[in-house]
Design an enzyme around this catalytic site. Structure first.
Site, mmCIF file in Angstrom:
data_model
loop_
_atom_site.group_PDB
_atom_site.id
_atom_site.type_symbol
_atom_site.label_atom_id
_atom_site.label_comp_id
_atom_site.label_asym_id
_atom_site.label_seq_id
_atom_site.Cartn_x
_atom_site.Cartn_y
_atom_site.Cartn_z
ATOM 1 N N LYS A 54 0.845 -1.206 0.000
ATOM 2 C CA LYS A 54 0.000 0.000 0.000
ATOM 3 C C LYS A 54 0.879 1.253 0.000
ATOM 4 C CE LYS A 54 -3.669 -2.607 2.206
ATOM 5 N NZ LYS A 54 -4.224 -3.124 3.480
ATOM 6 N N GLN A 98 -5.065 -2.079 9.794
ATOM 7 C CA GLN A 98 -4.729 -3.329 9.107
ATOM 8 C C GLN A 98 -5.181 -4.528 9.944
ATOM 9 O OE1 GLN A 98 -3.286 -3.596 5.956
ATOM 10 N NE2 GLN A 98 -3.731 -5.770 6.185
ATOM 11 N N ASP A 124 -11.718 2.076 4.274
ATOM 12 C CA ASP A 124 -11.872 0.621 4.162
ATOM 13 C C ASP A 124 -13.353 0.214 4.286
ATOM 14 O OD1 ASP A 124 -10.022 -1.249 3.494
ATOM 15 O OD2 ASP A 124 -9.309 -1.650 5.532
#
Ligand code: NAD
Length: 311
Positions: A54, A98, A124
């Site tokens: 990322k 994450q 997200d």
């Protein structure tokens, strides 16, 4: 006949190229690049690789990726403080926690961290507000892997309306949201999971089959209607040479890759499905690169929305 390969690497490159001018505009207007804050807790090797990818993709695009790394010994309160800091920061447009989080943080740590993210920065799409809004077809941000799957299908000109879709897996991050998104696009959707009976027969009904269960090569040709589109979400790292040799035909170039690296990424779909499916996403090079591209799309969108709100 071999399936058409749905090339996620190429389509992701197209998406990033289309984002370039939007990143430049945001950077010019805000006098700083669009910025994504990532919280990474612990030392899960796969998570480290995903976060590094990322960062690398963000750098190449001109998106600033600010990674805060905390040890697995940290408390949940301390991890929440980082999310609060990202929420309050004028310089952060998007936030990503994450997953998976270390088990030392407790069984509902993910839920506790996702629910403190500002929904307007939740790139997200896991905050309950965005999950609820997704169910209503109006999420501020849709989760990246399901968005990647829809984008791959759209850009490969695969029609969804009125077609039968079967999703194997009902996780919060892939199975459930992709089922909703397919439903919003007028597919007739069946969601299967570990307790589903007669899974191969249900799967064989699908025009579009999404495999997101985390079991290497689980979906064999008997699950697949000839000509169906198969989306392989699974990412499984195999290190046992006897398993790898049993999965791949003699002479496969992927055997050389395994011999060189000592491991091989295999999806949830058996390689032999390429002979039955009409279209198939490869692993690697399918849903994975598309997921990172969609994270960048959401981050740039978050930055644009903040600029619009500031006018
Ligand atoms: P998960 O473990 O949270 O969920 C797995 C789901 O599969 C569960 O709902 C479970 O009921 C179902 N399942 C498990 N065994 C089954 C069986 N034998 N038969 C039917 N259903 C079964 O997994 P997840 O987070 O959704 O991830 C799934 C896979 O996708 C993993 O390999 C993961 O690494 C991969 N993944 C890839 C990306 C990407 O960007 N390509 C993103 C997220 C996850």
């Amino acid at each position: 006949m071999a399936a058409r390969l749905l090339d996620g690497t190429r389509i992701a490159a197209d998406i990033r190229a289309e984002l370039t001018s939007r990143v430049e505009n945001c950077t010019q207007q805000a006098q700083r690049p669009p910025t994504l804050g990532i919280l990474l807790v612990g030392d899960n090797p796969a998570s480290q690789v995903y976060v590094n990818t990322k960062s690398r993709v963000g750098d190449a695009l001109g998106v600033n990726v600010d990674v805060v790394r905390l040890p697995a010994t940290i408390t949940l309160d301390a991890a929440q403080d980082v999310v609060h800091r990202f929420n309050c920061s004028a310089a952060h447009d998007g936030i990503l926690v994450q997953s998976p989080l270390p088990s030392s943080l407790g069984p509902i740590a993910e839920q506790r961290l996702f629910e403190v993210i500002d929904p307007a920065k939740d790139v997200d799409g896991f905050h309950p507000t965005n999950v609820g809004r997704l169910a209503q077809g109006r999420a501020l941000f849709a989760p990246c892997t399901p968005s990647a799957i829809l984008e791959l299908l759209d850009r490969s000109c695969i029609n969804l309306e009125g077609r039968r879709a079967v999703v194997i897996g009902r996780s919060q991050i892939v199975g459930k949201p992709v089922a909703l998104m397919l439903l919003h696009r007028h597919a007739t959707v069946t969601v299967c999971h570990s307790r589903t009976r007669d899974l191969p027969a249900l799967a064989r009904d699908a025009d579009i089959l999404v495999a997101a269960l985390g079991r290497p090569a689980f979906v064999t040709p008997e699950f697949v209607k000839p000509g169906a589109t198969v989306i392989d979400v699974g990412i499984n790292r195999l290190v046992d040479s006897s398993i790898v040799r049993a999965l791949l035909p003699v002479g496969s170039p992927r055997l050389e890759t395994f011999a060189r690296r000592g491991s091989l990424l295999i999806g949830d779909v058996h390689p032999a499905v390429a002979e039955t499916a009409g279209a198939l996403t490869p692993v690697p090079g399918g849903v994975g690169p598309m997921t990172v591209a969609m994270l960048m799309v959401n981050t740039v969108r978050a930055a644009e929305k903040r600029l619009e709100a500031a006018v």
